[in-house]
Design a protein around this motif. Structure first.
Motif, PDB file in Angstrom:
ATOM      1  N   ALA A 247     -10.201  -1.380   0.298  1.00 16.69           N
ATOM      2  CA  ALA A 247      -8.957  -1.804   0.935  1.00 16.69           C
ATOM      3  C   ALA A 247      -9.081  -1.962   2.449  1.00 16.69           C
ATOM      4  O   ALA A 247      -8.219  -2.579   3.076  1.00 16.69           O
ATOM      5  CB  ALA A 247      -7.838  -0.818   0.616  1.00 16.69           C
ATOM      6  N   ARG A 248     -10.134  -1.418   3.052  1.00 21.91           N
ATOM      7  CA  ARG A 248     -10.318  -1.581   4.503  1.00 21.91           C
ATOM      8  C   ARG A 248     -11.157  -2.803   4.839  1.00 21.91           C
ATOM      9  O   ARG A 248     -10.801  -3.598   5.701  1.00 21.91           O
ATOM     10  CB  ARG A 248     -10.984  -0.331   5.091  1.00 21.91           C
ATOM     11  N   SER A 249     -12.270  -2.959   4.111  1.00 23.07           N
ATOM     12  CA  SER A 249     -13.210  -4.032   4.454  1.00 23.07           C
ATOM     13  C   SER A 249     -13.069  -5.260   3.573  1.00 23.07           C
ATOM     14  O   SER A 249     -13.542  -6.336   3.935  1.00 23.07           O
ATOM     15  CB  SER A 249     -14.648  -3.511   4.356  1.00 23.07           C
TER      16      SER A 249
ATOM     17  N   ASP B  43      -4.275   6.472  -3.478  1.00 25.96           N
ATOM     18  CA  ASP B  43      -4.733   6.964  -2.174  1.00 25.96           C
ATOM     19  C   ASP B  43      -4.879   5.839  -1.155  1.00 25.96           C
ATOM     20  O   ASP B  43      -5.226   6.093   0.007  1.00 25.96           O
ATOM     21  CB  ASP B  43      -6.054   7.731  -2.297  1.00 25.96           C
ATOM     22  N   GLY B  44      -4.626   4.592  -1.571  1.00 25.12           N
ATOM     23  CA  GLY B  44      -4.659   3.460  -0.649  1.00 25.12           C
ATOM     24  C   GLY B  44      -6.032   2.961  -0.278  1.00 25.12           C
ATOM     25  O   GLY B  44      -6.163   2.025   0.513  1.00 25.12           O
ATOM     26  N   ARG B  45      -7.091   3.533  -0.845  1.00 27.65           N
ATOM     27  CA  ARG B  45      -8.448   3.163  -0.442  1.00 27.65           C
ATOM     28  C   ARG B  45      -9.007   1.961  -1.196  1.00 27.65           C
ATOM     29  O   ARG B  45      -9.962   1.327  -0.744  1.00 27.65           O
ATOM     30  CB  ARG B  45      -9.387   4.351  -0.635  1.00 27.65           C
ATOM     31  N   THR B  46      -8.427   1.670  -2.351  1.00 25.19           N
ATOM     32  CA  THR B  46      -8.956   0.617  -3.219  1.00 25.19           C
ATOM     33  C   THR B  46      -7.841  -0.339  -3.611  1.00 25.19           C
ATOM     34  O   THR B  46      -6.687   0.064  -3.778  1.00 25.19           O
ATOM     35  CB  THR B  46      -9.580   1.230  -4.490  1.00 25.19           C
ATOM     36  N   ILE B  47      -8.190  -1.615  -3.749  1.00 29.45           N
ATOM     37  CA  ILE B  47      -7.284  -2.617  -4.302  1.00 29.45           C
ATOM     38  C   ILE B  47      -7.873  -3.086  -5.620  1.00 29.45           C
ATOM     39  O   ILE B  47      -9.066  -3.412  -5.694  1.00 29.45           O
ATOM     40  CB  ILE B  47      -7.107  -3.812  -3.345  1.00 29.45           C
TER      41      ILE B  47
ATOM     42  N   ASP C 104      -1.062  -6.975   7.350  1.00 29.41           N
ATOM     43  CA  ASP C 104      -0.459  -5.743   7.831  1.00 29.41           C
ATOM     44  C   ASP C 104       1.048  -5.980   7.911  1.00 29.41           C
ATOM     45  O   ASP C 104       1.509  -7.114   8.025  1.00 29.41           O
ATOM     46  CB  ASP C 104      -1.032  -5.316   9.188  1.00 29.41           C
ATOM     47  N   THR C 105       1.838  -4.922   7.784  1.00 27.88           N
ATOM     48  CA  THR C 105       3.292  -5.070   7.785  1.00 27.88           C
ATOM     49  C   THR C 105       3.916  -4.728   9.130  1.00 27.88           C
ATOM     50  O   THR C 105       5.139  -4.649   9.249  1.00 27.88           O
ATOM     51  CB  THR C 105       3.915  -4.176   6.696  1.00 27.88           C
TER      52      THR C 105
ATOM     53  N   SER D 235       0.846  -1.192   0.000  1.00 31.40           N
ATOM     54  CA  SER D 235       0.000   0.000   0.000  1.00 31.40           C
ATOM     55  C   SER D 235       0.882   1.242   0.000  1.00 31.40           C
ATOM     56  O   SER D 235       2.058   1.190   0.376  1.00 31.40           O
ATOM     57  CB  SER D 235      -0.905  -0.001   1.232  1.00 31.40           C
ATOM     58  N   PRO D 236       0.349   2.409  -0.420  1.00 29.33           N
ATOM     59  CA  PRO D 236       1.168   3.630  -0.486  1.00 29.33           C
ATOM     60  C   PRO D 236       1.785   4.041   0.850  1.00 29.33           C
ATOM     61  O   PRO D 236       2.859   4.626   0.868  1.00 29.33           O
ATOM     62  CB  PRO D 236       0.168   4.687  -0.974  1.00 29.33           C
TER      63      PRO D 236
END
Length: 332
Positions: free
Chosen positions: A171-173, A153-157, A128-129, A107-108
């Motif tokens: 990307a969250r749920s 923006d890290g919100r979508t994969i 998670d890293t 992720s960004p």
């Protein structure tokens, strides 16, 4: 524009099947000794062969801060190394029933790592890293998933695969946001433009599709006509697209005008991946034969050619050296 150098200092008798490039380092997997090798881009020297690779590697990715390198392979394990110490820091298991990991992407913000599974079920796993714990798994692709990437923006994969679909996930749920049909057979790679408004996919029917992310509709189809599209990359300005093809060429396209601006030749066994330097003046590509660094500064390339061939260049010679640049007398 087609002046290139081949990286040396490592065993390159095998096939170079994957590549990652972050502006400072270049990482590539070599089938000869099953190693993941690191090069310093500035000096073009081999730095290290990372330990515990030990298997075919299909995907490589650097974290945004250059501190970590992740790899994906057919065992289903995702391996993570510290690029400073060259030590392995994690070995992650995907949720793939057939244990095959095809691609990885950070992720960004560097806090998440996603992997696409070539397992017949197309799962996308996210860790998670911080402690490398599994956060979620997204299911939906029919067949293998070949590519995965976070939005800027890290919100979508976004993910693509064997079923020719482009899928967007929260990307969250992990919730499915959209399923878009490429109508192009298998889709091997994808890339976001830096502004996040355009998403680009490369397909095995020799086409590249440009998608409008906001409306989730197709914007354009580029006819590459160079065999299967294996890898694509967008420069940091969002103006240029590089397309690596099975015929060994790497094509450059202007995204705004949707016109091809250059064709780079040199790979003999197919071009697999491509990546721009942060400044956009250098392109790195890998194939089944070599890693090549291409100088995209036309003026600098012209000066290099003048140093080699001297002041007199006729039209036939010019056409062979720089076929995509109009003829003039730069060395007089």
């Amino acid at each position: 524009m087609d002046v290139s150098v081949r990286l040396d200092g490592a065993n390159q008798s095998g096939q170079l099947r994957s590549l990652a490039h972050d502006g400072r380092w270049i990482a590539a997997y070599n089938t000869h000794d099953e190693s993941v090798d690191l090069w310093d881009l500035r000096t073009q020297r081999h730095i290290a062969s990372l330990p515990d690779a030990g298997e075919l590697t299909w995907g490589l990715a650097f974290s945004p801060d250059d501190g970590l390198l992740a790899s994906a392979g057919p065992s289903g394990k995702v391996r993570v190394w510290d690029t400073g110490s060259h030590r392995s820091v994690a070995v992650l298991d995907t949720t793939s029933p057939k244990r095959k990991a095809q691609a990885v992407h950070f992720s960004p913000d560097g806090r998440s790592l996603a992997a696409a599974a070539a397992d017949g079920m197309g799962n996308v796993t996210v860790w998670d890293t911080d402690r490398f714990r599994t956060r979620m798994t997204m299911k939906g692709h029919e067949g293998a998933a070949f590519g995965v990437e976070f939005s800027p923006d890290g919100r979508t994969i976004a993910s693509v695969g064997e079923d020719s679909t482009l899928r967007l996930w929260d990307a969250r749920s992990g919730r499915s946001l959209a399923v878009l049909d490429n109508h192009a057979g298998m889709t091997f790679d994808l890339a976001y433009a830096p502004d996040g408004r355009t998403l680009i996919t490369g397909n095995n029917d020799g086409t590249v599709h440009l998608w409008d992310v906001r409306t989730r509709t197709g914007r354009a189809t580029l006819d590459i006509s160079a065999g299967t599209v294996y890898g694509i990359a967008v420069d940091a300005k969002g103006t240029s697209l590089a397309v690596a093809n099975s015929d060994g060429t790497v094509q450059l396209w202007d995204i705004a005008s949707e016109r091809r601006t250059a064709t780079l030749t040199g790979h003999t066994l197919g071009a697999i991946t491509a990546a721009f330097s942060p400044s956009g003046s250098t392109l790195v590509s890998s194939g089944n034969d070599t890693i090549r660094l291409w100088d995209l500064d036309a003026g600098r390339a012209t000066r290099h050619i003048c140093d080699v061939v001297g002041p007199a260049v006729d039209r036939d010679r010019w056409r062979k050296l720089m076929p995509d640049v109009p003829f003039h007398m730069p060395c007089s």
